[in-house]
Design a protein around this motif. Structure first.
Motif, mmCIF file in Angstrom:
data_model
loop_
_atom_site.group_PDB
_atom_site.id
_atom_site.type_symbol
_atom_site.label_atom_id
_atom_site.label_comp_id
_atom_site.label_asym_id
_atom_site.label_seq_id
_atom_site.Cartn_x
_atom_site.Cartn_y
_atom_site.Cartn_z
ATOM 1 N N ARG A 1 0.840 -1.213 0.000
ATOM 2 C CA ARG A 1 0.000 0.000 0.000
ATOM 3 C C ARG A 1 0.869 1.256 0.000
ATOM 4 O O ARG A 1 0.550 2.245 -0.671
ATOM 5 C CB ARG A 1 -0.954 -0.015 1.189
ATOM 6 C CG ARG A 1 -2.142 -0.939 0.984
ATOM 7 C CD ARG A 1 -3.204 -0.774 2.065
ATOM 8 N NE ARG A 1 -2.742 -1.187 3.378
ATOM 9 C CZ ARG A 1 -2.735 -2.447 3.818
ATOM 10 N NH1 ARG A 1 -3.156 -3.428 3.038
ATOM 11 N NH2 ARG A 1 -2.308 -2.739 5.036
ATOM 12 N N ILE A 2 1.980 1.236 0.730
ATOM 13 C CA ILE A 2 2.881 2.386 0.756
ATOM 14 C C ILE A 2 3.489 2.608 -0.626
ATOM 15 O O ILE A 2 3.529 3.737 -1.130
ATOM 16 C CB ILE A 2 3.975 2.192 1.820
ATOM 17 C CG1 ILE A 2 3.357 2.260 3.216
ATOM 18 C CG2 ILE A 2 5.093 3.225 1.661
ATOM 19 C CD1 ILE A 2 4.278 1.815 4.336
ATOM 20 N N VAL A 3 3.966 1.541 -1.261
ATOM 21 C CA VAL A 3 4.555 1.658 -2.599
ATOM 22 C C VAL A 3 3.525 2.196 -3.582
ATOM 23 O O VAL A 3 3.832 3.044 -4.421
ATOM 24 C CB VAL A 3 5.146 0.313 -3.064
ATOM 25 C CG1 VAL A 3 5.403 0.300 -4.557
ATOM 26 C CG2 VAL A 3 6.432 0.022 -2.308
ATOM 27 N N ARG A 4 2.289 1.736 -3.467
ATOM 28 C CA ARG A 4 1.242 2.219 -4.372
ATOM 29 C C ARG A 4 1.040 3.726 -4.199
ATOM 30 O O ARG A 4 0.938 4.467 -5.180
ATOM 31 C CB ARG A 4 -0.060 1.479 -4.109
ATOM 32 C CG ARG A 4 -1.194 1.956 -4.991
ATOM 33 C CD ARG A 4 -2.472 1.231 -4.700
ATOM 34 N NE ARG A 4 -3.542 1.761 -5.526
ATOM 35 C CZ ARG A 4 -4.739 1.242 -5.605
ATOM 36 N NH1 ARG A 4 -5.032 0.153 -4.934
ATOM 37 N NH2 ARG A 4 -5.654 1.780 -6.381
ATOM 38 N N ARG A 5 1.019 4.185 -2.954
ATOM 39 C CA ARG A 5 0.829 5.619 -2.699
ATOM 40 C C ARG A 5 1.987 6.438 -3.252
ATOM 41 O O ARG A 5 1.780 7.498 -3.837
ATOM 42 C CB ARG A 5 0.645 5.874 -1.207
ATOM 43 C CG ARG A 5 -0.707 5.368 -0.712
ATOM 44 C CD ARG A 5 -0.909 5.598 0.751
ATOM 45 N NE ARG A 5 -0.872 7.024 1.068
ATOM 46 C CZ ARG A 5 -0.757 7.498 2.298
ATOM 47 N NH1 ARG A 5 -0.659 6.677 3.321
ATOM 48 N NH2 ARG A 5 -0.734 8.791 2.516
ATOM 49 N N SER B 1 -5.290 -5.475 -5.907
ATOM 50 C CA SER B 1 -5.628 -4.069 -5.670
ATOM 51 C C SER B 1 -4.477 -3.152 -6.055
ATOM 52 O O SER B 1 -4.686 -2.050 -6.534
ATOM 53 C CB SER B 1 -6.045 -3.842 -4.217
ATOM 54 O OG SER B 1 -4.942 -3.979 -3.350
ATOM 55 N N VAL B 2 -3.234 -3.606 -5.859
ATOM 56 C CA VAL B 2 -2.072 -2.816 -6.260
ATOM 57 C C VAL B 2 -1.984 -2.756 -7.778
ATOM 58 O O VAL B 2 -1.704 -1.713 -8.358
ATOM 59 C CB VAL B 2 -0.772 -3.413 -5.659
ATOM 60 C CG1 VAL B 2 0.456 -2.785 -6.276
ATOM 61 C CG2 VAL B 2 -0.766 -3.234 -4.158
ATOM 62 N N SER B 3 -2.256 -3.867 -8.445
ATOM 63 C CA SER B 3 -2.205 -3.916 -9.911
ATOM 64 C C SER B 3 -3.243 -2.999 -10.527
ATOM 65 O O SER B 3 -3.058 -2.521 -11.645
ATOM 66 C CB SER B 3 -2.446 -5.343 -10.402
ATOM 67 O OG SER B 3 -1.418 -6.187 -9.986
ATOM 68 N N GLY B 4 -4.314 -2.750 -9.815
ATOM 69 C CA GLY B 4 -5.383 -1.912 -10.337
ATOM 70 C C GLY B 4 -5.109 -0.427 -10.221
ATOM 71 O O GLY B 4 -5.933 0.378 -10.619
ATOM 72 N N SER B 5 -3.954 -0.041 -9.690
ATOM 73 C CA SER B 5 -3.668 1.384 -9.547
ATOM 74 C C SER B 5 -3.337 1.982 -10.905
ATOM 75 O O SER B 5 -3.050 1.280 -11.864
ATOM 76 C CB SER B 5 -2.508 1.611 -8.569
ATOM 77 O OG SER B 5 -1.274 1.326 -9.190
ATOM 78 N N ARG B 6 -3.344 3.299 -10.965
ATOM 79 C CA ARG B 6 -3.064 3.969 -12.242
ATOM 80 C C ARG B 6 -1.579 3.993 -12.568
ATOM 81 O O ARG B 6 -1.192 4.325 -13.673
ATOM 82 C CB ARG B 6 -3.628 5.382 -12.219
ATOM 83 C CG ARG B 6 -3.078 6.250 -11.117
ATOM 84 C CD ARG B 6 -3.818 7.569 -11.029
ATOM 85 N NE ARG B 6 -3.485 8.200 -9.764
ATOM 86 C CZ ARG B 6 -2.971 9.396 -9.664
ATOM 87 N NH1 ARG B 6 -2.748 10.104 -10.744
ATOM 88 N NH2 ARG B 6 -2.700 9.901 -8.486
ATOM 89 N N SER B 7 -0.725 3.651 -11.610
ATOM 90 C CA SER B 7 0.717 3.595 -11.835
ATOM 91 C C SER B 7 1.126 2.165 -12.165
ATOM 92 O O SER B 7 0.514 1.216 -11.681
ATOM 93 C CB SER B 7 1.462 4.047 -10.583
ATOM 94 O OG SER B 7 1.107 5.353 -10.255
#
Length: 121
Positions: A26-30, A57-63
């Motif tokens: 979650r931190i890396v995603r942010r 959920s991480v894969s679904g991020s815009r990054s």
């Protein structure tokens, strides 16, 4: 009062952010989502987790974040069948855990995480 000009961050050296487990990911995603396009040229992000749902959920991020699932869908009991050392020496004697699949995540249990990193044939 003059308006302050903010210079874009320039990252010359290749940089890798690594998140381990649910909170680390979650931190890396942010951090990945806070990077502006010009800042991403030499920056990569990777998340490692036993929990397939957290990785989704991480894969679904815009990054763009690379994900590594450190487990498979076998149960804890299946892992223990192939790892006598874990069964006899360090994994907790708890029959309730034996039916749980490792891909559900370690759930803050270091022993579960350690077992998930084992490779089962």
């Amino acid at each position: 009062m003059a308006k302050e000009r903010i210079k874009e961050n320039v990252i010359d050296a290749p940089t890798l952010f690594v998140g381990v487990g649910g909170t680390g990911c979650r931190i890396v995603r942010r951090v990945a989502e806070m990077c502006r396009p010009g800042e991403r040229e030499n920056v990569n992000f990777v998340c490692l987790d036993t929990n397939v749902n957290d990785l989704a959920s991480v894969s679904g991020s815009r990054s763009h974040i690379y994900t590594v699932q450190t487990s498979n869908t076998q149960t804890v009991g299946n892992y223990l069948d192939y790892d006598a050392d874990a069964l006899n020496n360090w994994f907790p004697k708890n029959a309730v855990l034996y039916d749980k699949t490792v891909s559900e995540g370690a759930g803050q249990c270091g022993d579960h995480l350690r077992l998930g990193l084992q490779r089962v044939p």
